[in-house]
Design a protein around this motif. Structure first.
Motif, mmCIF file in Angstrom:
data_model
loop_
_atom_site.group_PDB
_atom_site.id
_atom_site.type_symbol
_atom_site.label_atom_id
_atom_site.label_comp_id
_atom_site.label_asym_id
_atom_site.label_seq_id
_atom_site.Cartn_x
_atom_site.Cartn_y
_atom_site.Cartn_z
ATOM 1 N N ASN A 54 40.878 -60.136 -20.532
ATOM 2 C CA ASN A 54 40.584 -60.052 -19.104
ATOM 3 C C ASN A 54 40.217 -58.628 -18.694
ATOM 4 O OD1 ASN A 54 41.270 -62.759 -18.937
ATOM 5 N ND2 ASN A 54 43.395 -62.345 -18.355
ATOM 6 N N TYR A 55 40.639 -57.652 -19.500
ATOM 7 C CA TYR A 55 40.406 -56.246 -19.163
ATOM 8 C C TYR A 55 39.193 -55.665 -19.877
ATOM 9 C CZ TYR A 55 45.139 -56.600 -17.314
ATOM 10 O OH TYR A 55 46.260 -56.974 -16.598
ATOM 11 N N ALA A 66 53.726 -54.794 -24.268
ATOM 12 C CA ALA A 66 53.642 -55.321 -22.903
ATOM 13 C C ALA A 66 54.177 -56.750 -22.827
ATOM 14 C CB ALA A 66 52.201 -55.263 -22.420
ATOM 15 N N VAL A 67 53.910 -57.545 -23.863
ATOM 16 C CA VAL A 67 54.441 -58.914 -23.913
ATOM 17 C C VAL A 67 55.971 -58.879 -23.949
ATOM 18 C CG1 VAL A 67 54.606 -61.002 -25.337
ATOM 19 C CG2 VAL A 67 52.375 -59.903 -24.973
ATOM 20 N N VAL A 123 49.757 -53.961 -26.634
ATOM 21 C CA VAL A 123 49.735 -55.294 -26.009
ATOM 22 C C VAL A 123 51.016 -56.055 -26.358
ATOM 23 C CG1 VAL A 123 48.614 -57.558 -26.131
ATOM 24 C CG2 VAL A 123 47.237 -55.496 -25.787
ATOM 25 N N MET A 149 52.947 -58.989 -19.710
ATOM 26 C CA MET A 149 51.826 -59.820 -20.143
ATOM 27 C C MET A 149 52.389 -61.092 -20.754
ATOM 28 S SD MET A 149 48.669 -58.713 -22.680
ATOM 29 C CE MET A 149 47.980 -57.530 -21.534
ATOM 30 N N TRP A 163 44.803 -50.906 -18.855
ATOM 31 C CA TRP A 163 44.497 -50.760 -20.266
ATOM 32 C C TRP A 163 43.433 -49.706 -20.534
ATOM 33 C CZ3 TRP A 163 47.962 -52.132 -23.593
ATOM 34 C CH2 TRP A 163 48.939 -53.041 -23.145
ATOM 35 N N GLU A 204 48.367 -49.755 -16.860
ATOM 36 C CA GLU A 204 48.342 -51.196 -16.564
ATOM 37 C C GLU A 204 46.942 -51.780 -16.617
ATOM 38 O OE1 GLU A 204 49.599 -48.783 -14.699
ATOM 39 O OE2 GLU A 204 51.405 -49.387 -13.601
ATOM 40 N N GLU A 255 45.478 -62.297 -23.278
ATOM 41 C CA GLU A 255 45.120 -61.883 -21.918
ATOM 42 C C GLU A 255 44.421 -60.535 -21.882
ATOM 43 O OE1 GLU A 255 48.569 -62.028 -19.388
ATOM 44 O OE2 GLU A 255 49.125 -64.033 -20.083
ATOM 45 N N ILE A 256 44.489 -59.777 -22.974
ATOM 46 C CA ILE A 256 43.850 -58.458 -22.992
ATOM 47 C C ILE A 256 42.343 -58.587 -22.780
ATOM 48 C CG2 ILE A 256 43.518 -58.402 -25.502
ATOM 49 C CD1 ILE A 256 44.404 -55.432 -23.202
#
Length: 500
Positions: free
Chosen positions: A462-463, A448-449, A445, A454, A22, A20, A459-460
């Protein structure tokens, strides 16, 4: 939750599991051979690709600390696979994108269809690289295969079908076929009719990150999944790599520089851009996630470094292996990031990419004197690759696309000295991404969407923000390289004119 990204490439495949946060939980890799029939032809065996993908998925399922929730596939584009009704290959080998077959056929087709009308619909310059060029070559040279083909598949939908689901592929993957209406986000009836290809011979089209289906209990057992798994629609590998590296469609001016065996610069577009200047510079325009993307490419990047390693300085390479040194750092040990070298190396060893896109282009070395040393050639090689990026950025400007920041990923982004050199040559800010498996991460990703973990692929970032290193161009060095670049540019354009 755990997300699995399958990265299917030209010479190998990889399965990478992310948590979670990543971070990579585990991964597996298998290599498969590229088939070279001779005369510059390149092919790949789809059946063998699937066997290796099955193996890497089984391996990571034996390593992961928690069961995988969802998976998606990043796949090479432009390759088209002639299939029978059961999804098996009619042709043992599929023709790879950079194989020159279809060059004459696609030029003739575009002329008859109308070059501008063709580009307006599908956003692909009529070059040998696209899937339609291969279909037309098969039609003229292997008519039995053409007539017997029940379905034309991309690698994305081929893999999904092998997983027991109905064939479906992303808009980005299908945009590479030259048969897709990029504005309507559906197959172009007009182009398909002109080939002819029937609509029922093509896979379903869907947005990346949408749901393709769930694996059956039997397939879960075959692939080693201990629990039910959601399969998401993934994407074209260049797009997946860019997403994994933090490409944000809402940030104009930022592009992703993917430096691997080939080097590509991927740019997000807020609007569909099919101007003829884009076509003249050999830029595609195709569907990304919500908006559009384009990219430039240098067909000879990492492979030319291996040429230098194996053919020019094999003794240096052997010494580095013996002493445990990084050869690529060693070959740049004498390179100065703010001063141009004395040699110019045109890295068109496997043809040229943008803006020329010439499959028959050849490399060149200019500036040799009796004082030239082997290290000078290595330096010229690294500079030449950076000059190629600058020439592509120049072509983007002509097409109305301004780039001020390059997010760097891939093997060619691992050495800081090389990235500072690239910043000084291009005059752009270079961001060294912390991502090591961009294509697999981009696919994960999308998984995950689809799983609802996500909201948007962007938003990836952010990590990854805050974990990156920035290289800014030094104004004095930029001026020195500008003069050197003018010589390189004259060399590149002059040789292109000679070859024509």
């Amino acid at each position: 939750m755990r997300f699995l990204g399958v990265d299917m490439g030209t010479s190998g495949c990889k399965a990478v599991v992310f948590n979670e946060a990543w971070a990579i939980v585990c991964q597996a890799y298998r290599e498969y051979p590229t088939h070279f029939p001779g005369g510059g032809l390149m092919e790949i065996e789809p059946g063998l690709v699937w066997e290796n993908i099955r193996e890497v998925i089984r391996e990571v399922n034996g390593k992961t600390d928690e069961p995988v929730t969802a998976l998606a596939v990043s796949a090479i584009g432009d390759v088209i696979i002639p299939l029978d009704k059961e999804g098996n290959c009619h042709r043992k080998y599929a023709i790879i994108d950079f194989d020159p077959r279809g060059e004459e056929e696609i030029a003739r087709f575009a002329e008859e269809f109308g070059k501008e009308a063709f580009y307006q619909i599908n956003g692909m310059p009529p070059l040998f690289i696209g899937s339609l060029a291969k279909i037309l070559w098969i039609k003229e040279n292997e008519p039995d295969i053409f007539e017997q083909t029940a379905r034309w598949g991309t690698f994305e939908d081929f893999i999904i079908q092998k997983m027991g689901l109905d064939p479906i592929a992303s808009y980005s993957e299908l945009s590479r076929t030259m048969l897709f209406d990029i504005r309507g986000r559906e197959w172009s009836e007009e182009i398909c009719k002109a080939v002819p290809v029937r609509m029922d011979q093509l896979p379903a089209a869907a947005q990346s990150g949408s749901i393709a289906g769930k694996l059956s209990p039997e397939m879960c057992e075959e692939l080693g999944f201990p629990a039910p798994v959601l399969v998401a629609v993934g994407g074209h590998d260049m797009v997946c790599s860019a997403i994994g590296a933090g490409l944000d469609e809402k940030e104009p001016g930022t592009a992703v520089d993917i430096a691997g065996t080939i080097e590509g610069v991927v740019v997000a577009l807020k609007e569909c851009n099919t101007s003829m200047e884009m076509c003249h510079q050999a830029f595609p325009c195709y569907v990304g996630y919500e908006d559009y993307v384009t990219f430039s490419v240098n067909l000879t990047a990492g492979c030319i470094t291996r040429w230098y390693r194996d053919m020019i300085v094999p003794d240096d390479y052997a010494m580095c292996k013996e002493k445990g040194l990084n050869f690529y750092e060693y070959m740049q040990r004498t390179m100065v990031e703010d001063e141009p070298g004395s040699l110019y190396l045109l890295p068109h060893f496997s043809g040229s990419g943008n803006p020329f896109f010439d499959a028959g282009a050849k490399g060149a070395l200019y500036g040799l004197t009796t004082d030239t040393k082997r290290d000078d050639i290595g330096r010229a090689l690294v500079e030449g690759l950076a000059y190629e990026v600058k020439m592509q950025l120049e072509a983007f400007e002509k097409a109305g696309i301004h780039i001020d920041t390059l997010r760097a990923v891939g093997g060619g982004s691992s050495i800081d000295r090389q990235l500072q050199l690239k910043a000084n040559i291009t005059g752009k800010k270079i961001v060294k991404c912390s991502v090591t498996e961009g294509a697999a991460m981009g696919a994960a990703v999308y998984a995950a969407v689809a799983a609802g973990a996500m909201g948007h692929p962007g938003e990836i970032k952010n990590y990854t923000d805050g974990k990156e290193k920035v290289f800014l161009p030094v104004p004095e060095a930029v001026k020195r390289f500008e003069k050197s670049y003018e010589t390189y540019r004259k060399l590149a354009y002059g040789i292109h004119e000679i070859e024509q």
